[in-house]
Write a protein that holds these residues in place. Structure first.
Motif, short mmCIF file in Angstrom:
data_model
loop_
_atom_site.label_atom_id
_atom_site.label_comp_id
_atom_site.label_asym_id
_atom_site.label_seq_id
_atom_site.Cartn_x
_atom_site.Cartn_y
_atom_site.Cartn_z
N ARG A 10 13.03 -37.76 112.56
CA ARG A 10 12.96 -36.45 111.90
C ARG A 10 14.31 -36.10 111.28
O ARG A 10 15.35 -36.32 111.88
CB ARG A 10 12.60 -35.35 112.92
CG ARG A 10 12.57 -33.96 112.32
CD ARG A 10 12.93 -32.88 113.32
NE ARG A 10 14.27 -33.04 113.86
CZ ARG A 10 15.38 -32.65 113.24
NH1 ARG A 10 15.33 -32.07 112.06
NH2 ARG A 10 16.56 -32.84 113.80
N VAL A 11 14.26 -35.56 110.08
CA VAL A 11 15.49 -35.05 109.46
C VAL A 11 15.20 -33.67 108.89
O VAL A 11 14.07 -33.34 108.53
CB VAL A 11 16.01 -35.94 108.31
CG1 VAL A 11 16.72 -37.16 108.85
CG2 VAL A 11 14.90 -36.31 107.35
N SER A 12 16.26 -32.87 108.81
CA SER A 12 16.13 -31.57 108.16
C SER A 12 16.13 -31.76 106.66
O SER A 12 16.65 -32.74 106.14
CB SER A 12 17.30 -30.68 108.55
OG SER A 12 17.28 -30.47 109.93
N MET A 132 13.71 -26.85 107.47
CA MET A 132 15.15 -26.65 107.71
C MET A 132 15.34 -25.38 108.52
O MET A 132 14.86 -24.30 108.14
CB MET A 132 15.85 -26.51 106.36
CG MET A 132 17.33 -26.25 106.44
SD MET A 132 18.25 -27.79 106.56
CE MET A 132 19.92 -27.16 106.67
N TRP A 133 16.02 -25.51 109.63
CA TRP A 133 16.32 -24.38 110.53
C TRP A 133 17.64 -23.78 110.09
O TRP A 133 18.66 -24.47 110.06
CB TRP A 133 16.41 -24.94 111.95
CG TRP A 133 16.65 -23.97 113.07
CD1 TRP A 133 17.11 -22.69 113.00
CD2 TRP A 133 16.44 -24.23 114.47
NE1 TRP A 133 17.19 -22.15 114.26
CE2 TRP A 133 16.80 -23.08 115.18
CE3 TRP A 133 15.99 -25.35 115.18
CZ2 TRP A 133 16.72 -23.00 116.57
CZ3 TRP A 133 15.92 -25.26 116.56
CH2 TRP A 133 16.27 -24.09 117.25
N ARG A 134 17.61 -22.50 109.75
CA ARG A 134 18.83 -21.82 109.31
C ARG A 134 19.03 -20.54 110.10
O ARG A 134 18.05 -19.90 110.52
CB ARG A 134 18.76 -21.47 107.82
CG ARG A 134 18.68 -22.67 106.89
CD ARG A 134 18.62 -22.19 105.44
NE ARG A 134 18.47 -23.28 104.50
CZ ARG A 134 19.47 -23.99 103.98
NH1 ARG A 134 20.71 -23.72 104.33
NH2 ARG A 134 19.24 -24.96 103.12
N THR A 135 20.28 -20.16 110.25
CA THR A 135 20.59 -18.85 110.83
C THR A 135 21.58 -18.14 109.90
O THR A 135 21.17 -17.56 108.92
CB THR A 135 21.17 -18.98 112.25
OG1 THR A 135 22.20 -19.96 112.25
CG2 THR A 135 20.11 -19.35 113.26
N GLY A 136 22.87 -18.20 110.21
CA GLY A 136 23.87 -17.49 109.40
C GLY A 136 23.85 -16.00 109.70
O GLY A 136 23.09 -15.52 110.55
N ILE A 157 15.99 -16.27 116.43
CA ILE A 157 16.44 -17.61 116.79
C ILE A 157 16.71 -18.43 115.53
O ILE A 157 17.55 -19.32 115.51
CB ILE A 157 15.33 -18.29 117.65
CG1 ILE A 157 15.19 -17.55 118.99
CG2 ILE A 157 15.59 -19.76 117.85
CD1 ILE A 157 16.41 -17.63 119.89
N ARG A 169 16.52 -37.59 103.55
CA ARG A 169 17.51 -38.61 103.85
C ARG A 169 17.05 -39.43 105.06
O ARG A 169 16.13 -39.03 105.78
CB ARG A 169 18.88 -37.98 104.08
CG ARG A 169 19.02 -37.19 105.32
CD ARG A 169 20.39 -36.49 105.36
NE ARG A 169 20.90 -36.42 106.72
CZ ARG A 169 20.42 -35.61 107.66
NH1 ARG A 169 19.39 -34.82 107.39
NH2 ARG A 169 20.94 -35.60 108.87
#
Ligand SMILES: Cc1cc2nc3c(=O)[nH]c(=O)nc-3n(C[C@H](O)[C@H](O)[C@H](O)COP(=O)(O)O)c2cc1C
Length: 183
Positions: A10-12, A132-136, A157, A169
């Motif tokens: 698995r890749v983001s 894609m897991w994002r926060t910021g 979360i 990728r």
């Protein structure tokens, strides 16, 4: 897809495009989320699906939050902030809904919600979708939390961006020996 193949490769995917998940794919994703390990069967999570025009409303909310912090934000930064949710056809906001529990501390409940997030990205990958897991800042900002209806006791979360991968990728393979010790 073989389970170990999924886990090892698995890749983001930061670059996502239409089409987003179908309703059947989303159903599979949420079923997977609900199988996260969960001490005390508390189900310490809830999810918001944001797709279509709702992403624009979320972008306006992000901008409102950013302008609260900096009313002088440069126009190009404003545009970038407003467009963040448009980076994928569908977003899932994963929320840890933590309760007071005699045996299960908040940290464990937040970890469970994190596991639900991981199950979401795995289920996406298993179905040929990119995620894609994002926060910021926008995951922690009180203006955003309030605009999304996230309670003070709840934690965002992450935002899981979902769609079709523009390109994927190859997953780097690390030597596990560097992290593992026989005790
Ligand atoms: C809790 C959490 C928050 C993250 N937030 C961001 C983020 O805001 N921006 C970002 O580029 N990557 C973020 N990441 C990292 C990516 O989701 C991804 O894991 C990373 O780019 C490595 O890619 P890989 O999953 O293919 O190994 C976050 C990951 C986690 C677990």
């Amino acid at each position: 897809m073989d389970a170990l193949e999924l886990l090892h490769h698995r890749v983001s995917c930061p670059a996502l495009m239409e089409p987003g998940p179908t309703s059947e794919q989303l159903q599979n994703i949420y079923q997977a989320a609900l199988r996260a390990p969960d001490h005390g069967a508390i189900r310490p999570w809830r999810f918001l699906t944001v797709s279509g025009a709702s992403r624009e409303r979320l972008g306006e909310l992000f901008l409102k939050a950013a302008l609260t912090d900096n009313p002088e934000l440069a126009p190009e930064r404003q545009e970038k902030t407003r467009n963040m949710p448009l980076r994928a056809p569908t977003l899932i906001v994963v929320i840890a809904a933590v309760c007071d529990h005699p045996k299960v501390p908040p940290l464990e409940q937040e970890i469970s919600a994190g596991c639900a997030a991981q199950n979401i990205i795995l289920a996406a990958h298993a179905q040929g979708l990119g995620a894609m897991w994002r926060t910021g800042d926008m995951a922690y900002h009180p203006v955003v939390k309030s605009g999304l209806g996230v309670e003070a006791t709840e934690t965002i979360i992450g935002y899981i961006y979902l769609g079709s991968a523009k390109k994927l990728r190859t997953a780097p393979q690390h030597e596990h020996e560097a992290y593992v010790t026989e005790w």
